[in-house]
Each structure stands twice: as C-alpha cells, then as structure tokens.
Enzyme design. Structure first.
Site, short mmCIF file in Angstrom:
data_model
loop_
_atom_site.label_atom_id
_atom_site.label_comp_id
_atom_site.label_asym_id
_atom_site.label_seq_id
_atom_site.Cartn_x
_atom_site.Cartn_y
_atom_site.Cartn_z
CD GLU A 178 1.04 0.33 3.21
OE1 GLU A 178 0.89 1.57 2.98
OE2 GLU A 178 1.87 -0.23 3.48
CD GLU A 321 7.52 1.95 -0.78
OE1 GLU A 321 7.99 1.23 -1.49
OE2 GLU A 321 7.80 3.04 -0.44
#
Length: 359
Positions: A178, A321
């Site tokens: 994300e 991430e």
C-alpha cells in the site's frame, strides 16, 4: 452487502485436506531432518491446500500496491502531507521505490493501483499504473465518515477483481502492499474497532511522529472510535467510517484470494488490518493468507495472533509498500524448490527419519 458480493463470497470453499495430506507426506520423504524448515514447510502445505494441488509452483508472483489518500491527514496525524502519496505512487510506476527495487531482485511483478490518490497521476512504463480511482481521497473521518458504504463495497470489489485477473494470467502468489499517507491512522482505527481494543494499545508513530504528534494521533482515533463504534454493524461499516480506499481494496484482495484460491501474502500492520477486515466479513478466509513478517508497529504481532498466522521474518520492518512481503518471497520459493526438487530418502537409499516426539 450487495447481492453480487454475497454471491462471490459463496464461492469460497475450505482448504483441500487431501492435497495438504499429500504435501505432508512429501515433506516427510524429503532427505532432511523432519520439520526442519519450520514455518516454511507449513506454508507450502497450506499453499497445496489452497491450490488443491500437492505440486507447488510459484513461478509467477505479483505484488498489488493499493494507493490512496486519507482525509484524516488534515488533523496533523502525519509528518508529511498527502502530496507524498502521489509522488511515491508515480515513482513506483518507474520502478523507483524501495519495494520495486526489492521486487526486481525477488522476480516479482509489481502492480501499482490508483484506487484513491488525491490528484491525477502520470505513469511510467516499468510498472504501468492501474487506474481504478474511486475518489480523490477519503473524507476526514473526524468530520464525517471516510467513505460511503457503496464506495467501500466498490473498493472491495476492485481488489477482488484484480485477483481474478492475475489468477487468469497465471499468477500463483500475490503479495500485498500500500501507499497512502495517513494509513497507519486509519489502520489503527479499523483494528481498534474490529477488536474492541483501546486505540492507545494499537497506535504507533507511523512514519516518524514526535511525542506530541503521537498524542494527537491517538486522540483523533479515540474520538473516532467513540463516535462511530456504536453504529457499526459489520466490517464493511468499520472500513467505511474510519478506513481508506487502500485498506478496502486490500480487503478485497484477501477475499479474492479465498474466492480464486490464490495464496495472499500479508505485508505488515496496514495489510494486516485489511486482512482482519476480510476475516470479519467472511470468517475462514484467513486460511488463504500467509504472513511475511512481524511489523514493528504496536499492533503488528497482535494482528497475526488474531489471524492465527505465523510470520517468516522478524526484523523490525515498518517500511510499508509491501516490502516485508516481497522480502519473504525468496524464502518461500527456496522452500518450494527443496520440496519439489530435493532427493527423497528412498532416492539416496538411506532410512527415513521417524517422528519420535516433539516437532
């Protein structure tokens, strides 16, 4: 919940016990000490149950990165502004972010998804942007619900659809990531409400808050839990009130893994919050999840314990991430190679190890 979403969730079936039993037998015959690869062996067995096949292959691996902005940033709960979300997302499309560099080494294909970034984005060619924008960020949940219930369901369905597409393209393992400034705040709020736990026990510094900033962040979440908690009737409600497009999209990825029988690899705290939401929406979908690492955020271990998942890495990671998930993939592929390629005791003509107690 829409009828379409209900029908999709009805497709979820249990793990294949026969494939898992055959996988256990195969591990017992590999010419090495019994259970000596620990959680890696358990994950390979689970993957056999998910895929309904004792032959485990992970030649195509994907990372889905859900990117979206959060209106709660207005309350000063982050060190940086939400403009950073857009910059990092665009960098990902050029392969120029931490997780993209890691993914290249791990032979993982990266799929950045704009599900709710606060401005329109340009895309590079290395990992082209998947454009699924539902809005230009969420609302500030201090003032109003972050999303409508309809928007939340649409985000969940977006995640499910991405899993379907990747499954049809032959991917056999999907990692979750994300990008969204403010999403440790949304994740803490979601986790607090789903577990009925005090926000102060779950809330950390995110990307580096001061003591004052951390106090402010905790107060914001505590107020939101008091405001919305009594009216939330399910996991979708919780996501809509205090979550984000990235969290709801990842929730759909976890549900999609159960529907389309693809193992989904958690990253850290944020994807763990989405995984918990998926489990609350459809109990049992945690059987289709694997844990990569224990996040350094306060709720990291708690979420894994709640989901009954065993992490492969403990290294104090909190980058986000999808970096922890990608870091775990080489471990899984190495275990799969041993499982598929190594000689059996019979092949090398020595007596098999026998279980004599313990594990």
């Amino acid at each position: 919940m829409t009828e379409e979403l209900k029908e999709s969730l009805l497709k979820i079936a249990p793990l294949d016990e026969e494939a898992m039993e055959m996988s256990k037998i195969r591990w017992s015959r590999v010419a090495k000490p019994l259970y000596s690869l620990g959680a890696l062996e358990e994950d390979i067995i689970k993957i056999a149950g998910i895929s309904q096949n004792p032959r485990v292959h992970m030649d195509k691996k994907a990372l889905i990165i859900m990117c979206g902005d959060n209106g709660i940033v207005e309350e000063g709960v982050t060190q940086t502004g939400q403009e950073v979300t857009a910059v990092v997302t665009e960098n990902m499309t050029h392969g120029n972010s931490s997780v993209c560099i890691m993914a290249e080494r791990a032979e993982v294909d990266v799929f950045p998804v704009d599900i709710g970034v606060s401005r329109d984005l340009e895309s590079g060619d290395r990992y082209p942007l998947i454009r699924k924008k539902l809005a230009y960020g969420t609302k500030n949940f201090c003032k109003e619900p972050a999303m409508t219930r309809q928007e939340t369901i649409k985000a969940i369905e977006t995640g499910m659809e991405l899993v379907k597409v990747l499954a049809e393209r032959g991917y056999r393992l999907i990692a979750t990531g994300e990008m969204g400034i403010g999403n440790t705040t949304t994740s803490s709020a979601v986790t607090s409400m789903l577990l009925s736990m005090e926000p102060g026990l779950l809330t950390g510094r995110g990307a580096g808050l001061s003591d004052e900033g951390l106090d402010r962040k905790r107060r914001v979440i505590e107020e939101a839990v008091r405001t919305y908690g009594p009216s939330c009737k399910d996991g979708i409600d919780v996501l809509s009130k205090v979550g984000g497009f990235d969290l709801a999209g990842l929730t759909g990825v976890f549900l999609g893994g159960a529907i389309y029988r693809i193992p989904i690899l958690l990253d850290g705290f944020i994807s763990g919050a989405a995984a918990l939401a998926a489990e609350k929406i459809h109990p049992g979908c945690r059987d289709f999840m694997l844990a990569s690492h224990v996040s350094a955020e306060p709720a990291g271990k708690l979420l894994l314990d709640e989901l009954k998942l065993t992490p492969l890495i403990q290294a104090g990671l909190c980058l986000g991430e999808g970096s922890g998930a990608v870091a775990a993939i080489p471990l899984l592929t190495m275990a799969a190679d041993i499982y598929e390629k190594m000689s059996s005791f019979e092949d090398i003509k020595i007596e098999e190890y026998k279980p004599l107690g313990g594990k």
